[in-house]
Scaffold this motif. Structure first.
Motif, PDB file in Angstrom:
ATOM      1  N   GLY A 250       0.814  -1.201   0.000  1.00  0.00           N
ATOM      2  CA  GLY A 250       0.000   0.000   0.000  1.00  0.00           C
ATOM      3  C   GLY A 250       0.845   1.248   0.000  1.00  0.00           C
ATOM      4  N   ALA A 251       0.267   2.319   0.518  1.00  0.00           N
ATOM      5  CA  ALA A 251       0.986   3.594   0.546  1.00  0.00           C
ATOM      6  C   ALA A 251       2.233   3.518   1.415  1.00  0.00           C
ATOM      7  N   VAL A 252       2.191   2.635   2.439  1.00  0.00           N
ATOM      8  CA  VAL A 252       3.315   2.467   3.355  1.00  0.00           C
ATOM      9  C   VAL A 252       3.727   0.999   3.336  1.00  0.00           C
ATOM     10  N   ASP A 253       5.024   0.744   3.298  1.00  0.00           N
ATOM     11  CA  ASP A 253       5.549  -0.616   3.360  1.00  0.00           C
ATOM     12  C   ASP A 253       5.995  -0.881   4.803  1.00  0.00           C
ATOM     13  N   PRO A 254       5.216  -1.664   5.580  1.00  0.00           N
ATOM     14  CA  PRO A 254       5.539  -1.872   7.003  1.00  0.00           C
ATOM     15  C   PRO A 254       6.935  -2.444   7.229  1.00  0.00           C
ATOM     16  N   LEU A 255       7.358  -3.375   6.382  1.00  0.00           N
ATOM     17  CA  LEU A 255       8.676  -3.992   6.571  1.00  0.00           C
ATOM     18  C   LEU A 255       9.792  -2.965   6.387  1.00  0.00           C
ATOM     19  N   SER A 256       9.674  -2.157   5.335  1.00  0.00           N
ATOM     20  CA  SER A 256      10.694  -1.131   5.097  1.00  0.00           C
ATOM     21  C   SER A 256      10.688  -0.088   6.207  1.00  0.00           C
ATOM     22  N   THR A 257       9.492   0.274   6.665  1.00  0.00           N
ATOM     23  CA  THR A 257       9.387   1.251   7.741  1.00  0.00           C
ATOM     24  C   THR A 257      10.005   0.716   9.028  1.00  0.00           C
ATOM     25  N   ALA A 258       9.732  -0.568   9.329  1.00  0.00           N
ATOM     26  CA  ALA A 258      10.296  -1.177  10.540  1.00  0.00           C
ATOM     27  C   ALA A 258      11.814  -1.242  10.451  1.00  0.00           C
ATOM     28  N   ARG A 259      12.327  -1.606   9.283  1.00  0.00           N
ATOM     29  CA  ARG A 259      13.776  -1.670   9.107  1.00  0.00           C
ATOM     30  C   ARG A 259      14.400  -0.295   9.281  1.00  0.00           C
ATOM     31  N   ALA A 260      13.774   0.724   8.694  1.00  0.00           N
ATOM     32  CA  ALA A 260      14.289   2.086   8.816  1.00  0.00           C
ATOM     33  C   ALA A 260      14.260   2.553  10.266  1.00  0.00           C
ATOM     34  N   ALA A 261      13.168   2.217  10.971  1.00  0.00           N
ATOM     35  CA  ALA A 261      13.054   2.609  12.376  1.00  0.00           C
ATOM     36  C   ALA A 261      14.146   1.958  13.217  1.00  0.00           C
TER      37      ALA A 261
ATOM     38  N   GLN B 206       5.250   7.758  -0.742  1.00  0.00           N
ATOM     39  CA  GLN B 206       5.694   8.669   0.310  1.00  0.00           C
ATOM     40  C   GLN B 206       6.714   9.669  -0.224  1.00  0.00           C
ATOM     41  N   GLN B 207       7.608   9.207  -1.081  1.00  0.00           N
ATOM     42  CA  GLN B 207       8.599  10.114  -1.664  1.00  0.00           C
ATOM     43  C   GLN B 207       7.931  11.178  -2.517  1.00  0.00           C
ATOM     44  N   LEU B 208       6.876  10.793  -3.260  1.00  0.00           N
ATOM     45  CA  LEU B 208       6.154  11.764  -4.074  1.00  0.00           C
ATOM     46  C   LEU B 208       5.524  12.835  -3.194  1.00  0.00           C
ATOM     47  N   VAL B 209       4.931  12.412  -2.090  1.00  0.00           N
ATOM     48  CA  VAL B 209       4.359  13.364  -1.138  1.00  0.00           C
ATOM     49  C   VAL B 209       5.438  14.302  -0.614  1.00  0.00           C
ATOM     50  N   LYS B 210       6.594  13.740  -0.301  1.00  0.00           N
ATOM     51  CA  LYS B 210       7.691  14.524   0.268  1.00  0.00           C
ATOM     52  C   LYS B 210       8.197  15.584  -0.708  1.00  0.00           C
TER      53      LYS B 210
ATOM     54  N   VAL C 100       4.489  11.333  10.189  1.00  0.00           N
ATOM     55  CA  VAL C 100       3.046  11.087  10.304  1.00  0.00           C
ATOM     56  C   VAL C 100       2.306  11.805   9.174  1.00  0.00           C
ATOM     57  N   GLN C 101       2.676  13.058   8.918  1.00  0.00           N
ATOM     58  CA  GLN C 101       2.074  13.796   7.807  1.00  0.00           C
ATOM     59  C   GLN C 101       2.285  13.059   6.489  1.00  0.00           C
ATOM     60  N   GLU C 102       3.487  12.588   6.305  1.00  0.00           N
ATOM     61  CA  GLU C 102       3.847  11.877   5.087  1.00  0.00           C
ATOM     62  C   GLU C 102       2.969  10.648   4.890  1.00  0.00           C
ATOM     63  N   ILE C 103       2.767   9.884   5.954  1.00  0.00           N
ATOM     64  CA  ILE C 103       1.971   8.652   5.875  1.00  0.00           C
ATOM     65  C   ILE C 103       0.512   8.975   5.569  1.00  0.00           C
ATOM     66  N   VAL C 104      -0.048   9.994   6.266  1.00  0.00           N
ATOM     67  CA  VAL C 104      -1.445  10.375   6.053  1.00  0.00           C
ATOM     68  C   VAL C 104      -1.674  10.793   4.602  1.00  0.00           C
TER      69      VAL C 104
ATOM     70  N   ILE D 196      -1.382   7.820   2.081  1.00  0.00           N
ATOM     71  CA  ILE D 196      -2.607   7.001   2.049  1.00  0.00           C
ATOM     72  C   ILE D 196      -3.683   7.704   1.225  1.00  0.00           C
ATOM     73  N   ALA D 197      -3.820   9.018   1.435  1.00  0.00           N
ATOM     74  CA  ALA D 197      -4.803   9.778   0.658  1.00  0.00           C
ATOM     75  C   ALA D 197      -4.469   9.744  -0.828  1.00  0.00           C
ATOM     76  N   LEU D 198      -3.193   9.815  -1.144  1.00  0.00           N
ATOM     77  CA  LEU D 198      -2.759   9.792  -2.544  1.00  0.00           C
ATOM     78  C   LEU D 198      -3.128   8.472  -3.210  1.00  0.00           C
ATOM     79  N   GLU D 199      -2.902   7.370  -2.506  1.00  0.00           N
ATOM     80  CA  GLU D 199      -3.209   6.056  -3.090  1.00  0.00           C
ATOM     81  C   GLU D 199      -4.705   5.795  -3.162  1.00  0.00           C
TER      82      GLU D 199
END
Length: 466
Positions: free
Chosen positions: A112-123, A141-145, A159-163, A166-169
């Protein structure tokens, strides 16, 4: 009759107290939750109003987009040297989009708009390193950024980026999102979007990129300055190899194609144009910019975000440019190295084509100097007034025979570029081939004063001396 121990009843009462407290305040809690939901909804609606539109051309702050009469882009001009070429996903070819996916988001079409695995790895990387170093952002997310947010790294910004992602997708398809991203992401050297990058680095269209060239460009996205091939070619090459391997992993390339791409000498194919002017009618755009500055002031032009719709026709412009090039080539033996052409609608005066020189980028001929605007004798462009005056006064018809041979007109002996003549020819032939001697003959037949009077009556404001 048995009864429950007092201690047991007391323990249960203590356990129920928080629930009872919440229940007693259920109205206020419901109101608070409702207010939060409304606030979040309002925030999302406010935020997504600025989401990019895939149907619109990219327009960065500071840009002046000059369009032709049919809405086609003549030039995306930027005082900061930014360069865009807006393309559809199909126009980008088969390799460039796949290379970018291999470099930036290999599972783009599967999450989806966010990849949980990539986000967890980055965190995890951020936590263990004691800072915010890892991205973990999807292409959405990069497009939003790059379109809506600042490059700042913070929890709130994330958080803004994720919101917004999701709206973009929710609003656009994966293909639309990928197309918008590929038209906006920065590749270095002023090139925004894969179309501009292909032109800037390899002087070709994106659809014509080889797998190796596409992988090379995709590798630059992560850090365009750090991987600048002019300064750090070896690092850029390492990234290229990484992307090629990713293209194999995503089945975009076969192992055999990847091996061929790895061996390709991309360095020798680079033609980086750091300050190249990318315009289909540069002299015309220069004229438009001068007009804009006269109308609105230079500050407004520098601030940009202006779309200018003009009367130029890029189809006619292309024909005009080819005509100038052919003319210079054919007359090279006579030491001709430059030319110009202005085509206008005779009924409205609207400009259809403007070629200020044979080659804008050729310093040897002063290509950036606009010959169209340079003060000079009108030359052959004045001949129609001569023939029109004589036709109106019935001094000639188109069938009148004129003498195209060396003639002395009271001490003046005009010549043509070939230093010869075509002999006795009709007036229609003389003007068709723009012959000089017959034009002078017609002017004398009509009287030069009458020719000048007609020219002034038809709108020529310059002082014309007999």
């Amino acid at each position: 009759m048995a009864s429950e121990p007092v201690a047991g009843r007391g323990q249960r009462a203590l356990w129920l107290r928080p629930i009872a407290w919440l229940w007693a305040r259920k109205v206020w809690i419901s109101a608070l939750v409702g207010a939060l939901l409304i606030a979040m909804t309002v925030y999302v609606l406010w935020a997504i109003k600025d989401l990019p539109d895939p149907s619109q051309n990219v327009l960065a702050a500071g840009d002046v987009m000059v369009l032709d009469r049919n809405g086609k882009l003549i030039e995306d001009w930027s005082p900061a040297g930014h360069y865009h070429v807006t393309l559809t996903l199909k126009e980008m070819g088969s390799y460039a989009p796949k290379a970018v996916l291999a470099a930036e988001d290999r599972n783009f079409y599967n999450h989806g708009a966010v990849d949980p695995l990539s986000t967890a790895r980055a965190a995890w990387v951020d936590i263990t390193s004691g800072g915010l170093h890892q991205g973990g952002s999807t292409i959405t997310q990069q497009l939003v950024k790059i379109q809506l947010l600042t490059p700042q790294k913070s929890i709130t910004r994330k958080v803004q980026e994720i919101v917004l992602a999701i709206a973009l997708e929710q609003r656009y398809s994966k293909d639309q999102i990928l197309g918008m991203y590929l038209n906006r992401v920065y590749f270095g050297h002023g090139a925004y979007g894969v179309g501009a990058a292909a032109r800037t680095y390899f002087n070709k269209d994106a659809k014509d990129l080889s797998p190796a060239q596409a992988a090379f460009l995709a590798g630059l996205i992560q850090a365009p300055a750090a991987y600048d091939p002019l300064v750090h070619y070896e690092l850029a090459q390492e990234r290229e190899t990484y992307v090629i391997q990713g293209m194999v992993a995503t089945t975009a390339l076969s192992p055999e194609q990847a091996d061929k791409a790895t061996k390709e000498d991309v360095k020798s194919e680079l033609h980086i144009q750091s300050t190249a002017r990318q315009s289909k009618a540069p002299h015309f755009v220069d004229h438009v910019l001068v007009d804009l500055e006269n109308l609105f002031g230079s500050a407004a032009v520098q601030q940009g975000s202006i779309v200018v719709r003009t009367t130029l026709d890029l189809g006619v412009q292309q024909v005009a440019q080819q005509a100038v090039a052919n003319g210079v080539h054919d007359l090279a033996g006579f030491n001709v190295n430059n030319s110009a052409l202005l085509a206008a609608d005779p009924k409205t005066g609207e400009i259809r084509a403007w070629v200020g020189s044979a080659d804008y980028g050729n310093d040897a001929i002063g290509g950036q100097f606009d010959v169209v605007l340079s003060p000079r004798q009108p030359g052959s462009s004045f001949k129609p007034y001569v023939y029109e005056a004589a036709l109106r006064d019935h001094k000639i018809t188109w069938s009148t025979i004129l003498h195209d041979k060396l003639t002395n007109f009271n001490g003046y002996m005009p010549r043509d570029f070939d230093n010869g003549g075509m002999g006795d020819i009709k007036a229609s032939t003389a003007i068709l081939y723009s012959r000089n001697i017959p034009a002078v003959q017609v002017a004398q037949m009509e009287g030069i004063t009458k020719v000048i009077d007609l020219a002034h009556a038809m709108g020529i404001k310059s002082k014309l001396a007999p």
